[in-house]
Design a protein around this motif. Structure first.
Motif, mmCIF file in Angstrom:
data_model
loop_
_atom_site.group_PDB
_atom_site.id
_atom_site.type_symbol
_atom_site.label_atom_id
_atom_site.label_comp_id
_atom_site.label_asym_id
_atom_site.label_seq_id
_atom_site.Cartn_x
_atom_site.Cartn_y
_atom_site.Cartn_z
ATOM 1 N N GLY A 1 31.209 36.909 34.453
ATOM 2 C CA GLY A 1 32.346 36.023 34.186
ATOM 3 C C GLY A 1 32.014 34.605 34.594
ATOM 4 N N GLU A 2 33.060 33.793 34.636
ATOM 5 C CA GLU A 2 32.862 32.366 34.915
ATOM 6 C C GLU A 2 32.864 32.099 36.426
ATOM 7 O OE1 GLU A 2 34.989 29.564 32.292
ATOM 8 O OE2 GLU A 2 35.967 28.882 34.115
ATOM 9 N N GLY A 3 33.998 32.358 37.046
ATOM 10 C CA GLY A 3 34.112 32.120 38.484
ATOM 11 C C GLY A 3 35.413 32.715 38.975
ATOM 12 N N GLU B 1 40.987 36.593 43.040
ATOM 13 C CA GLU B 1 39.618 36.982 43.408
ATOM 14 C C GLU B 1 39.217 36.316 44.721
ATOM 15 O OE1 GLU B 1 40.537 35.925 40.322
ATOM 16 O OE2 GLU B 1 40.384 37.850 39.276
ATOM 17 N N PRO C 1 35.548 40.249 42.167
ATOM 18 C CA PRO C 1 35.713 39.605 40.866
ATOM 19 C C PRO C 1 36.665 40.365 39.944
ATOM 20 C CG PRO C 1 33.614 40.757 40.942
ATOM 21 C CD PRO C 1 34.233 40.894 42.308
ATOM 22 N N PHE C 2 37.324 39.628 39.093
ATOM 23 C CA PHE C 2 38.184 40.198 38.045
ATOM 24 C C PHE C 2 39.167 41.233 38.602
ATOM 25 C CE2 PHE C 2 34.899 38.462 35.187
ATOM 26 C CZ PHE C 2 35.693 37.908 34.198
ATOM 27 N N ASN D 1 30.075 36.988 38.622
ATOM 28 C CA ASN D 1 30.418 35.694 38.024
ATOM 29 C C ASN D 1 29.253 34.724 38.113
ATOM 30 O OD1 ASN D 1 33.274 35.712 37.204
ATOM 31 N ND2 ASN D 1 33.712 36.108 39.364
ATOM 32 N N HIS E 1 36.221 35.853 26.690
ATOM 33 C CA HIS E 1 36.706 36.018 28.062
ATOM 34 C C HIS E 1 38.075 36.703 27.995
ATOM 35 C CE1 HIS E 1 38.069 35.189 32.092
ATOM 36 N NE2 HIS E 1 36.840 34.793 32.401
HETATM 37 N N1 URA Z 1 37.813 35.000 35.537
HETATM 38 C C1 URA Z 1 36.472 35.039 35.756
HETATM 39 O O1 URA Z 1 35.697 34.492 34.986
HETATM 40 N N2 URA Z 1 36.046 35.709 36.810
HETATM 41 C C2 URA Z 1 36.845 36.330 37.655
HETATM 42 O O2 URA Z 1 36.355 36.927 38.613
HETATM 43 C C3 URA Z 1 38.225 36.280 37.414
HETATM 44 C C4 URA Z 1 38.695 35.611 36.357
#
Ligand code: URA
Length: 233
Positions: free
Chosen positions: A82-84, A89, A95-96, A123, A197
């Motif tokens: 993912g992005e961050g 989180e 994450p997520f 991420n 995403h």
């Molecule tokens: N979006 C993301 O890209 N990463 C996460 O961990 C949560 C939401």
């Protein structure tokens, strides 16, 4: 026979020798993005977690509650990048785990991919960007050594790149995700697929043919089929 004797039978380094490259000073890692993180620095996610928790390679370190490293299996054949981290989180250190994560889990479950066994989720950046902004190129670069170590340790066959930041951060591809989603990219012995995403899917609820949710359903089925094909080889 003692463990050191057993290992030396095969001429492998002992666990202590293997724990970090000889010219590498772990104390330097967190302080400067200019100090590269050599491949082989970490043996476990726990070691990386410990470093990330006191990392100031970029300014995101100053505002984090928790460094967010991963969830899922370190033996998984599929990695999802993912992005961050967002607020949930950052608070939970995983994450997520917010709304996007719940949707991601449902998408995986829809093709019987087990989060405990089949996937490893992480991420591009390990610390939350303020106001959930997109991480800058410098932040992504400062954190890239950690991501590359995660890939080396997990050694997944398939890497799913959720959104443009992951696509650019890992493959250097600057094209929009709508154009390239669902395409396989081969690099080394790994396959990469850019996908939407989940946050984008939450903003685009239509399930009609050709819409993002429908396209994601096509993509995740292609991923499932590719995993089955790889396992059957
Ligand atoms: N979006 C993301 O890209 N990463 C996460 O961990 C949560 C939401």
């Amino acid at each position: 026979m003692a463990i050191d004797d057993q290992i030396s039978l095969f001429n492998l380094p002992t666990p202590n020798e293997a724990s970090s490259p000889p010219d590498f000073d772990p104390e330097q890692i967190p302080t400067s993005a200019k100090v590269p993180i050599p491949a082989g620095t970490y043996q476990t996610m726990a070691q990386m977690h410990a470093h990330c928790s006191r990392c100031f390679r970029c300014d995101l370190g100053h505002s984090r509650t928790n460094a967010v490293i991963s969830r899922g299996s370190v033996n998984a054949p599929i990695m999802i990048v993912g992005e961050g981290p967002g607020q949930n989180e950052d608070e939970q250190g995983k994450p997520f785990v917010g709304k996007s994560g719940q949707l991601l889990d449902k998408i995986l479950q829809s093709v019987n991919l087990s989060i405990e066994e089949d996937v490893f989720i992480c991420n591009v950046v390990k610390c939350r960007p303020p106001e959930n902004r997109t991480p800058t190129t410098d932040e992504a670069e400062a954190c890239k050594g950690y991501l590359l170590e995660q890939i080396r340790i997990v050694d997944p066959k398939i890497i799913l790149l959720t959104g443009a930041t992951a696509l650019k951060g890992l493959l250097g591809v600057k094209q929009g995700i709508t154009k390239v989603r669902g395409q396989w990219y081969e690099q080394g012995d790994r396959l990469y697929m850019p996908i939407f995403h989940p946050a984008y899917l939450l903003r685009n609820q239509s399930r009609e043919r050709g819409q993002p949710k429908w396209l994601m359903w096509q993509d995740i089925q292609a991923v499932r089929a590719k995993l089955d094909e790889i396992r059957d080889r």
